[in-house]
Design a protein around this motif. Structure first.
Motif, mmCIF file in Angstrom:
data_model
loop_
_atom_site.group_PDB
_atom_site.id
_atom_site.type_symbol
_atom_site.label_atom_id
_atom_site.label_comp_id
_atom_site.label_asym_id
_atom_site.label_seq_id
_atom_site.Cartn_x
_atom_site.Cartn_y
_atom_site.Cartn_z
ATOM 1 N N LEU A 33 0.830 -1.205 0.000
ATOM 2 C CA LEU A 33 0.000 0.000 0.000
ATOM 3 C C LEU A 33 0.865 1.257 0.000
ATOM 4 O O LEU A 33 0.601 2.205 -0.745
ATOM 5 C CB LEU A 33 -0.912 0.020 1.225
ATOM 6 C CG LEU A 33 -2.138 -0.872 1.177
ATOM 7 C CD1 LEU A 33 -2.847 -0.860 2.524
ATOM 8 C CD2 LEU A 33 -3.084 -0.426 0.076
ATOM 9 N N MET A 37 1.171 4.358 -2.698
ATOM 10 C CA MET A 37 0.910 5.740 -2.281
ATOM 11 C C MET A 37 2.081 6.666 -2.602
ATOM 12 O O MET A 37 1.941 7.880 -2.544
ATOM 13 C CB MET A 37 0.628 5.799 -0.781
ATOM 14 C CG MET A 37 -0.673 5.134 -0.369
ATOM 15 S SD MET A 37 -0.882 5.135 1.436
ATOM 16 C CE MET A 37 -1.172 6.898 1.746
ATOM 17 N N VAL A 77 -6.033 3.952 3.943
ATOM 18 C CA VAL A 77 -5.299 4.806 3.026
ATOM 19 C C VAL A 77 -6.054 6.116 2.921
ATOM 20 O O VAL A 77 -7.218 6.147 2.541
ATOM 21 C CB VAL A 77 -5.190 4.150 1.628
ATOM 22 C CG1 VAL A 77 -4.504 5.096 0.657
ATOM 23 C CG2 VAL A 77 -4.452 2.829 1.730
ATOM 24 N N LEU A 82 -1.082 7.051 5.898
ATOM 25 C CA LEU A 82 -1.525 5.677 6.049
ATOM 26 C C LEU A 82 -1.725 5.462 7.542
ATOM 27 O O LEU A 82 -0.813 5.725 8.342
ATOM 28 C CB LEU A 82 -0.472 4.709 5.489
ATOM 29 C CG LEU A 82 -0.779 3.219 5.590
ATOM 30 C CD1 LEU A 82 -2.078 2.856 4.873
ATOM 31 C CD2 LEU A 82 0.379 2.403 5.012
#
Length: 152
Positions: A33, A37, A77, A82
């Motif tokens: 993730l 990002m 997110v 995060l």
């Protein structure tokens, strides 16, 4: 899902058995993730370490390594951060005295048990760390890492 400043918040939830080794699933998911990002590699490494410590603590201490008990990891997110929540089912409550201990390397060399670094590491590596009771009982740690975008 929540609409915040025109961006959709993405939420991923993992329910892991309380067995060592499963922390890697949370670490790998968070790293994937964070890469998507746009986090730099060193922040991703820090994130992996902090999540590994949080999940390991939940397995070993909170759930007393009872594989029937779960560790719930929620990753949110948001546009510039995060947010990670790690909750155990709380066989053993987190000792408030452990929250602010500054471990010393010289002590670690003299002890057979090399533990005691997890909470300190989480606080050093993440931008925000908060310990609370989990909604269903047990312990919960909430960690936030901010995405710093290069200024144009």
């Amino acid at each position: 899902m929540n609409d915040r400043e025109g961006a959709i918040e993405q939420v991923i939830e993992l329910r892991l058995p309380s067995r060592l080794g499963y922390e890697r699933i949370a670490m790998d998911t968070a790293a994937a993730l964070a890469r998507r990002m746009g986090f730099p590699a060193e922040r991703i490494d820090a994130l992996r370490t902090a999540i590994g410590e949080a999940v390991t603590n939940a397995i070993e201490h909170g759930n007393q390594a009872d594989a029937a008990m779960k560790v719930v990891v929620v990753l949110m997110v948001r546009p510039d951060e995060l947010v990670i929540s790690v909750a155990d089912q709380g066989r053993q409550a987190l000792d408030p005295a452990q929250m602010h201990i500054q471990p010393r390397i010289t002590d670690a060399f003299q002890r057979a048990d090399k533990g005691g670094w997890g909470i300190w590491l989480m606080r050093e590596l993440m931008d925000e760390v908060e310990f609370t009771l989990a909604p269903g009982g047990g312990n919960q740690v909430r960690m936030v890492v901010h995405l710093e975008r290069p200024s144009s």
